[in-house]
Write a protein that holds these residues in place. Sequence first.
Motif, PDB file in Angstrom:
ATOM      1  N   HIS A 104       0.823  -1.196   0.000  1.00 38.77           N
ATOM      2  CA  HIS A 104       0.000   0.000   0.000  1.00 38.77           C
ATOM      3  C   HIS A 104       0.863   1.254   0.000  1.00 38.77           C
ATOM      4  CE1 HIS A 104      -3.587  -2.372   0.571  1.00 38.77           C
ATOM      5  NE2 HIS A 104      -2.993  -2.994   1.558  1.00 38.77           N
ATOM      6  N   MET A 105       1.910   1.252  -0.773  1.00 40.37           N
ATOM      7  CA  MET A 105       2.787   2.406  -0.834  1.00 40.37           C
ATOM      8  C   MET A 105       2.469   3.234  -2.083  1.00 40.37           C
ATOM      9  SD  MET A 105       4.792   2.477   1.775  1.00 40.37           S
ATOM     10  CE  MET A 105       6.155   3.503   1.326  1.00 40.37           C
ATOM     11  N   GLY A 106       2.340   4.514  -1.868  1.00 41.79           N
ATOM     12  CA  GLY A 106       2.164   5.429  -2.987  1.00 41.79           C
ATOM     13  C   GLY A 106       3.483   6.134  -3.267  1.00 41.79           C
ATOM     14  N   PRO A 107       3.482   7.085  -4.173  1.00 42.20           N
ATOM     15  CA  PRO A 107       4.749   7.764  -4.487  1.00 42.20           C
ATOM     16  C   PRO A 107       5.272   8.621  -3.346  1.00 42.20           C
ATOM     17  CG  PRO A 107       2.905   8.781  -5.662  1.00 42.20           C
ATOM     18  CD  PRO A 107       2.382   7.550  -4.989  1.00 42.20           C
ATOM     19  N   TYR A 108       4.399   8.991  -2.391  1.00 42.65           N
ATOM     20  CA  TYR A 108       4.821   9.843  -1.295  1.00 42.65           C
ATOM     21  C   TYR A 108       4.702   9.144   0.058  1.00 42.65           C
ATOM     22  CZ  TYR A 108       4.352  13.241  -4.976  1.00 42.65           C
ATOM     23  OH  TYR A 108       4.467  13.918  -6.151  1.00 42.65           O
ATOM     24  N   GLY A 109       4.497   7.849   0.076  1.00 40.22           N
ATOM     25  CA  GLY A 109       4.380   7.105   1.338  1.00 40.22           C
ATOM     26  C   GLY A 109       3.164   6.191   1.337  1.00 40.22           C
ATOM     27  N   PRO A 110       2.861   5.625   2.482  1.00 41.04           N
ATOM     28  CA  PRO A 110       1.742   4.675   2.546  1.00 41.04           C
ATOM     29  C   PRO A 110       0.401   5.368   2.389  1.00 41.04           C
ATOM     30  CG  PRO A 110       2.658   5.044   4.717  1.00 41.04           C
ATOM     31  CD  PRO A 110       3.542   5.776   3.761  1.00 41.04           C
ATOM     32  N   TRP A 111      -0.564   4.637   1.857  1.00 41.32           N
ATOM     33  CA  TRP A 111      -1.907   5.160   1.721  1.00 41.32           C
ATOM     34  C   TRP A 111      -2.894   4.244   2.379  1.00 41.32           C
ATOM     35  CZ3 TRP A 111      -5.160   1.960  -1.138  1.00 41.32           C
ATOM     36  CH2 TRP A 111      -4.547   1.068  -2.013  1.00 41.32           C
TER      37      TRP A 111
END
Length: 111
Positions: A104-111
Motif C-alpha cells: 500500500h505504498m504510494g509515491p509519497y508514502g503509505p496510503w
Amino acid sequence: MLVDGFSSVLSWLMIALLVFKVFAFVDAAIRREDAFRAVDKQTKPFWLIILGLVVAVSFVPVGGLFLNLIGLIAAIVYVVDVRPKVRAVTPPRGGRNKKDDRNHMGPYGPW
C-alpha cells in the motif's frame, strides 16, 4: 527502623516478581498453540501448566523461597527464550503485517 525499610523493599520486590510471573502466564495463554510447535518448543499446555503452578506457588507461604526461585527461573526462561520465538511466527494483532504495508505504498508514502 532499618528492618522495617528492608521489609518494605522486600515486599515490593515480591509483588513485582508476582506481576512478572502473571505476565508470563497470561502471555502464554493468549499465544496460538501451533506457534509453540512451529518453533520447536514445548507445547502450549506444558507452558500453561508450568506457569500456572509458578503463579500458584507464589501464593503458598510454605516452602517459599526455594519454590519461588524455581518458578522465577521458569518464567524467565519462557519470557527470554520461548516468547520471542513464538511472537516471531505469529502475525501481529489487527491482522496486518509489514508486508501488507509495502503493498500500500504510494509515491509519497503509505496510503
